[in-house]
Design an enzyme around this catalytic site. Structure first.
Site, PDB file in Angstrom:
ATOM      1  N   PHE A  64       8.690   9.785   2.340  1.00  9.05           N
ATOM      2  CA  PHE A  64      10.025  10.295   2.629  1.00  9.05           C
ATOM      3  C   PHE A  64      11.052   9.625   1.726  1.00  9.05           C
ATOM      4  O   PHE A  64      11.080   8.392   1.631  1.00  9.05           O
ATOM      5  CB  PHE A  64      10.424  10.001   4.082  1.00  9.05           C
ATOM      6  CG  PHE A  64       9.871  10.946   5.104  1.00  9.05           C
ATOM      7  CD1 PHE A  64      10.627  12.015   5.568  1.00  9.05           C
ATOM      8  CD2 PHE A  64       8.596  10.755   5.627  1.00  9.05           C
ATOM      9  CE1 PHE A  64      10.122  12.878   6.524  1.00  9.05           C
ATOM     10  CE2 PHE A  64       8.078  11.612   6.586  1.00  9.05           C
ATOM     11  CZ  PHE A  64       8.848  12.686   7.045  1.00  9.05           C
ATOM     12  N   ASP A  65      11.900  10.413   1.110  1.00  9.00           N
ATOM     13  CA  ASP A  65      13.120   9.888   0.518  1.00  9.00           C
ATOM     14  C   ASP A  65      14.010   9.383   1.655  1.00  9.00           C
ATOM     15  O   ASP A  65      13.817   9.756   2.813  1.00  9.00           O
ATOM     16  CB  ASP A  65      13.804  11.011  -0.271  1.00  9.00           C
ATOM     17  CG  ASP A  65      15.118  10.602  -0.875  1.00  9.00           C
ATOM     18  OD1 ASP A  65      15.193   9.510  -1.471  1.00  9.00           O
ATOM     19  OD2 ASP A  65      16.091  11.372  -0.754  1.00  9.00           O
ATOM     20  N   LEU A  66      15.006   8.571   1.337  1.00  4.06           N
ATOM     21  CA  LEU A  66      15.879   8.019   2.371  1.00  4.06           C
ATOM     22  C   LEU A  66      17.221   8.752   2.431  1.00  4.06           C
ATOM     23  O   LEU A  66      17.499   9.482   3.384  1.00  4.06           O
ATOM     24  CB  LEU A  66      16.094   6.526   2.117  1.00  4.06           C
ATOM     25  CG  LEU A  66      16.955   5.756   3.123  1.00  4.06           C
ATOM     26  CD1 LEU A  66      16.409   5.859   4.545  1.00  4.06           C
ATOM     27  CD2 LEU A  66      17.093   4.296   2.707  1.00  4.06           C
ATOM     28  N   ASP A  67      18.057   8.586   1.394  1.00  4.74           N
ATOM     29  CA  ASP A  67      19.388   9.198   1.388  1.00  4.74           C
ATOM     30  C   ASP A  67      19.279  10.719   1.258  1.00  4.74           C
ATOM     31  O   ASP A  67      18.678  11.223   0.310  1.00  4.74           O
ATOM     32  CB  ASP A  67      20.219   8.652   0.225  1.00  4.74           C
ATOM     33  CG  ASP A  67      20.422   7.146   0.313  1.00  4.74           C
ATOM     34  OD1 ASP A  67      20.719   6.659   1.417  1.00  4.74           O
ATOM     35  OD2 ASP A  67      20.273   6.465  -0.721  1.00  4.74           O
ATOM     36  N   ILE A 122       8.625  14.113   0.222  1.00  3.79           N
ATOM     37  CA  ILE A 122       9.680  14.891   0.880  1.00  3.79           C
ATOM     38  C   ILE A 122      11.023  14.341   0.436  1.00  3.79           C
ATOM     39  O   ILE A 122      11.282  13.142   0.558  1.00  3.79           O
ATOM     40  CB  ILE A 122       9.572  14.797   2.409  1.00  3.79           C
ATOM     41  CG1 ILE A 122       8.235  15.379   2.888  1.00  3.79           C
ATOM     42  CG2 ILE A 122      10.731  15.528   3.079  1.00  3.79           C
ATOM     43  CD1 ILE A 122       8.038  15.273   4.390  1.00  3.79           C
TER      44      ILE A 122
END
Length: 215
Positions: free
Chosen positions: A6-9, A161
């Site tokens: 997963f990306d964060l921002d 993602i």
């Protein structure tokens, strides 16, 4: 089951407030004109140095800008975000379904770890892979490569993602499938052009996608 990065921002959290306030702080400390609101949104996703360099030119001033940005982020910016509605339930459900989860972000790793540790669902992530403070690791292809090495994984067993073209390009660099999310900062046109394998309109759609995808 898959391993899902997963990306964060723009994917787990809406961090526009913290990021843009820290960018403004950096420009003010340097005595430089502050970019407009629309331009400031461009700082969400790319490595900091990539965003500051076109505005400042001089590498030494770019480094000062990064220092000033982190100065404020360390005290205030890291907690100036909102969690996207439904993403916590989706993360918990994917973990319950047996998927391995990790965060892969261009954000400075110590800051990213602090944020994830404070998320109510942060315990579902096996690791947080972020940029090195010196910038040695800062772009998504490198960060995904670091995640694969750290977790001992093959790219074809993983998914990325994210909400920006950098996430999709990073996945494609490793021959990895990807999901572009439409609730972040990139938008459908950007994600389609980047070559996202799938698009998700809402966090709830992610669980259904991974229930049917070949994992």
């Amino acid at each position: 089951m898959a391993t899902i990065f997963f990306d964060l921002d723009g994917t787990l959290i809406d961090s526009i407030e913290g990021i843009t306030r820290c960018v403004v702080h950096a420009f003010e400390r340097l005595g430089e004109p502050v970019p407009g609101e629309h331009e400031l949104r461009g700082w969400i996703g790319p490595p900091l140095r990539d965003s500051f360099a076109p505005k400042l030119g001089d590498p030494a001033r770019v480094e000062r800008a990064v220092e000033f940005y982190r100065e404020r982020f360390e005290t205030d910016g890291w907690r100036e975000h909102a969690v996207y509605a439904g993403i916590g339930d989706t993360v918990a459900a994917l973990a319950a379904d047996g998927h391995r989860l990790a965060v892969v972000t261009a954000k400075n790793e110590p800051h990213a770890r602090r944020i994830v540790e404070h998320l109510p669902f942060g315990g579902h992530f096996e690791d947080v892979i972020g940029a090195t403070p010196c910038g040695r690791l800062s772009h998504k292809p490198e960060l995904i490569g670091e995640a694969l090495a750290r977790l001992g994984l093959a790219a074809d067993a993983c998914w990325m993602i994210g909400d920006r073209h950098m996430d999709i390009h990073g996945a494609r660099h490793h021959g990895m499938p990807s999901v572009g999310v439409l609730w972040g900062f990139g938008g459908e046109a950007e994600l389609r052009e980047a070559g996202a394998t799938h698009l998700a309109e809402s966090p709830a759609g992610l669980r259904a996608l991974f229930a049917t995808a070949a994992c």
